[in-house]
Motif scaffolding. Sequence first.
Motif, PDB file in Angstrom:
ATOM      1  N   HIS A 364       0.851  -1.192   0.000  1.00 49.33           N
ATOM      2  CA  HIS A 364       0.000   0.000   0.000  1.00 49.33           C
ATOM      3  C   HIS A 364       0.884   1.238   0.000  1.00 49.33           C
ATOM      4  O   HIS A 364       2.102   1.162   0.158  1.00 49.33           O
ATOM      5  N   VAL A 365       0.255   2.384  -0.197  1.00 47.70           N
ATOM      6  CA  VAL A 365       0.957   3.672  -0.225  1.00 47.70           C
ATOM      7  C   VAL A 365       0.144   4.681   0.572  1.00 47.70           C
ATOM      8  O   VAL A 365      -1.011   4.445   0.907  1.00 47.70           O
ATOM      9  N   HIS A 366       0.761   5.828   0.855  1.00 46.93           N
ATOM     10  CA  HIS A 366       0.090   6.911   1.573  1.00 46.93           C
ATOM     11  C   HIS A 366       0.073   8.138   0.664  1.00 46.93           C
ATOM     12  O   HIS A 366       0.918   9.024   0.776  1.00 46.93           O
ATOM     13  N   TYR A 367      -0.900   8.167  -0.247  1.00 43.96           N
ATOM     14  CA  TYR A 367      -0.913   9.221  -1.250  1.00 43.96           C
ATOM     15  C   TYR A 367      -1.268  10.586  -0.681  1.00 43.96           C
ATOM     16  O   TYR A 367      -1.146  11.595  -1.376  1.00 43.96           O
ATOM     17  N   ASP A 368      -1.720  10.645   0.568  1.00 43.55           N
ATOM     18  CA  ASP A 368      -2.018  11.950   1.154  1.00 43.55           C
ATOM     19  C   ASP A 368      -0.815  12.508   1.906  1.00 43.55           C
ATOM     20  O   ASP A 368      -0.935  13.512   2.601  1.00 43.55           O
ATOM     21  N   GLY A 369       0.352  11.881   1.769  1.00 43.79           N
ATOM     22  CA  GLY A 369       1.542  12.354   2.449  1.00 43.79           C
ATOM     23  C   GLY A 369       2.638  12.720   1.469  1.00 43.79           C
ATOM     24  O   GLY A 369       2.489  12.603   0.251  1.00 43.79           O
ATOM     25  N   TYR A 370       3.749  13.170   2.004  1.00 44.88           N
ATOM     26  CA  TYR A 370       4.947  13.435   1.212  1.00 44.88           C
ATOM     27  C   TYR A 370       6.081  12.513   1.670  1.00 44.88           C
ATOM     28  O   TYR A 370       6.721  11.855   0.864  1.00 44.88           O
ATOM     29  N   VAL A 371       6.313  12.479   2.968  1.00 39.49           N
ATOM     30  CA  VAL A 371       7.250  11.530   3.579  1.00 39.49           C
ATOM     31  C   VAL A 371       6.443  10.575   4.439  1.00 39.49           C
ATOM     32  O   VAL A 371       5.557  11.000   5.181  1.00 39.49           O
ATOM     33  N   SER A 372       6.736   9.297   4.343  1.00 41.04           N
ATOM     34  CA  SER A 372       6.113   8.299   5.196  1.00 41.04           C
ATOM     35  C   SER A 372       7.176   7.636   6.054  1.00 41.04           C
ATOM     36  O   SER A 372       8.369   7.643   5.718  1.00 41.04           O
ATOM     37  N   GLY A 373       6.734   7.078   7.147  1.00 37.76           N
ATOM     38  CA  GLY A 373       7.688   6.416   8.018  1.00 37.76           C
ATOM     39  C   GLY A 373       7.012   5.407   8.913  1.00 37.76           C
ATOM     40  O   GLY A 373       5.786   5.374   9.057  1.00 37.76           O
ATOM     41  N   VAL A 374       7.839   4.575   9.521  1.00 37.30           N
ATOM     42  CA  VAL A 374       7.352   3.600  10.493  1.00 37.30           C
ATOM     43  C   VAL A 374       8.404   3.452  11.579  1.00 37.30           C
ATOM     44  O   VAL A 374       9.613   3.536  11.321  1.00 37.30           O
ATOM     45  N   TYR A 375       7.936   3.278  12.810  1.00 35.46           N
ATOM     46  CA  TYR A 375       8.805   3.081  13.969  1.00 35.46           C
ATOM     47  C   TYR A 375       8.330   1.816  14.675  1.00 35.46           C
ATOM     48  O   TYR A 375       7.127   1.559  14.781  1.00 35.46           O
ATOM     49  N   TYR A 376       9.282   1.054  15.183  1.00 32.54           N
ATOM     50  CA  TYR A 376       8.946  -0.221  15.813  1.00 32.54           C
ATOM     51  C   TYR A 376       9.089  -0.109  17.327  1.00 32.54           C
ATOM     52  O   TYR A 376      10.162   0.213  17.843  1.00 32.54           O
ATOM     53  N   ALA A 377       7.971  -0.357  18.007  1.00 30.69           N
ATOM     54  CA  ALA A 377       7.956  -0.324  19.470  1.00 30.69           C
ATOM     55  C   ALA A 377       8.099  -1.708  20.067  1.00 30.69           C
ATOM     56  O   ALA A 377       8.697  -1.866  21.138  1.00 30.69           O
ATOM     57  N   GLN A 378       7.556  -2.710  19.408  1.00 35.51           N
ATOM     58  CA  GLN A 378       7.629  -4.084  19.937  1.00 35.51           C
ATOM     59  C   GLN A 378       7.719  -5.070  18.789  1.00 35.51           C
ATOM     60  O   GLN A 378       6.833  -5.108  17.934  1.00 35.51           O
ATOM     61  N   ILE A 379       8.781  -5.852  18.763  1.00 33.06           N
ATOM     62  CA  ILE A 379       8.972  -6.896  17.759  1.00 33.06           C
ATOM     63  C   ILE A 379       9.146  -8.223  18.488  1.00 33.06           C
ATOM     64  O   ILE A 379      10.146  -8.439  19.193  1.00 33.06           O
ATOM     65  N   PRO A 380       8.187  -9.118  18.361  1.00 31.18           N
ATOM     66  CA  PRO A 380       8.269 -10.365  19.127  1.00 31.18           C
ATOM     67  C   PRO A 380       9.205 -11.371  18.469  1.00 31.18           C
ATOM     68  O   PRO A 380       9.448 -11.342  17.260  1.00 31.18           O
ATOM     69  N   GLN A 381       9.734 -12.259  19.270  1.00 29.20           N
ATOM     70  CA  GLN A 381      10.383 -13.437  18.721  1.00 29.20           C
ATOM     71  C   GLN A 381       9.289 -14.307  18.099  1.00 29.20           C
ATOM     72  O   GLN A 381       8.153 -14.302  18.574  1.00 29.20           O
ATOM     73  N   PRO A 382       9.558 -15.016  17.013  1.00 29.07           N
ATOM     74  CA  PRO A 382      10.880 -15.285  16.442  1.00 29.07           C
ATOM     75  C   PRO A 382      11.261 -14.379  15.264  1.00 29.07           C
ATOM     76  O   PRO A 382      12.138 -14.746  14.493  1.00 29.07           O
ATOM     77  N   ILE A 383      10.596 -13.213  15.083  1.00 23.42           N
ATOM     78  CA  ILE A 383      10.972 -12.333  13.979  1.00 23.42           C
ATOM     79  C   ILE A 383      12.448 -11.945  14.127  1.00 23.42           C
ATOM     80  O   ILE A 383      12.879 -11.478  15.189  1.00 23.42           O
TER      81      ILE A 383
END
Length: 446
Positions: A364-383
């Motif tokens: 997917h995309v965010h066509y209503d933005g210019y810069v997009s981003g993601v931040y990770y707060a919790q990543i469980p094992q086994p990722i």
Amino acid sequence: MPITESKMSAGSGAATVAALLGEAASHYRAGRHGEGLRVCRRALAIDPHRPDALALAGALAFQSGEIEEAAAHYAAAVARKPDFAEAQYNLGNALLRLERGEAAVAAYRAAARFRPDLVPIHNNLGTALQSLRRFDEAAAAYRAALALAPNAAELHRNLAIVLHEAGDRDGAIAAFRQALALKPDWESVYRSLANALLEKGDWRAARDACDASLRLSPGNIEALGLKSLALDEMGDRAGARYLVDFDRFVRTVEFTAAPEGFAGMAEFNAALARHALTHPTLRLPPKTDAHYHCPTLRITDEFLAEPKGPAASFERMIEQAVSDYVARIAQADPTHPYLVNPPRRWQLTSWAAVLDGEGNLNPHVHYDGYVSGVYYAQIPQPIGAPGQGNAGWFELGASPSRFPCKTVPQTLTIEPRPGLMILFPSYFYHRTLPFTAPEPRISIAF
């Protein structure tokens, strides 16, 4: 004291009502809708059954934002005078604003019986039917409007949209083209046309529609994303990679120092995760929602809304990271289509995404933005564990399934880790690869 019928003769009452309605109409013409509504209420206290007074009160209430009151006045007007087509039409408008689609349809149909020559009645009937996902009926309503106004570009556009929703892609493409023939500078319709052409697999025509959009709106985010797909499918891999340049435009930021008030990043990320999990707007979107991806994905509304809690510190982190990102990419080739028309000002919007132990996010995309981003707060094992491959990773570059793309896309996968932020242009397609884990995977997008 209020004027009542018992205090005056019928003749004097009618004269008073007429005077009050004249005053209310003057307020309406001057844009003083609240004052006009108050005057109209005084007239209705004297004679509550005059259809013209009820219709004027409805118009004033509607313009004042009192939509429930407007609907009540219009309903009373048509109850007294069923052939009052304009009041029926305006009743439909009020009901549509109140999201009472079925009732709005009935009002518009009643208006059309008495005034079949009024284009707005048929057009708004189409809008009401479209809101109910009755696309074939909506198309019929728009065609009735077009029979009266064949050169109205907006009607051809409206027809195209419902034909597209109904699955008549060729009909939609023809209607979009007709709208553009009548209004060739309608930039957004070129993008709608490009979407339909991409779904059909007409890559070259889709590219041309994107180019037309970009001539009218340089740097348009949606047109850039759609054009990159068209170029890839045309075999112009170099052109597609020039637009979707991972090396130039994808940045990762690893936060190692916790914001003030937190003992360390682990404590801060845990606070963000709790804030996401207890956010009052966290929910599974309905399947008809564009944010729906799978039954294990819950999403919040605005994550930065009050009370912000740890999100206040997170907001400052984003602002600094995005400012640095924009400054760095601006040093690249300034003629790049993404950089030719950057926003002078920007504001943040953010939402948390909670994947409950398994699932994925589709491209997917965010066509209503210019810069997009993601931040990770919790990543469980086994990722990220050995032997798990890229399960649960962030991937850029894959195309959405609604387009029949055959070219194997060039992709970039990034392992998510708590404290990691990824920044990229908003037209880059991205997704979360499928995974299974015993705990939620919590990210915050913006």
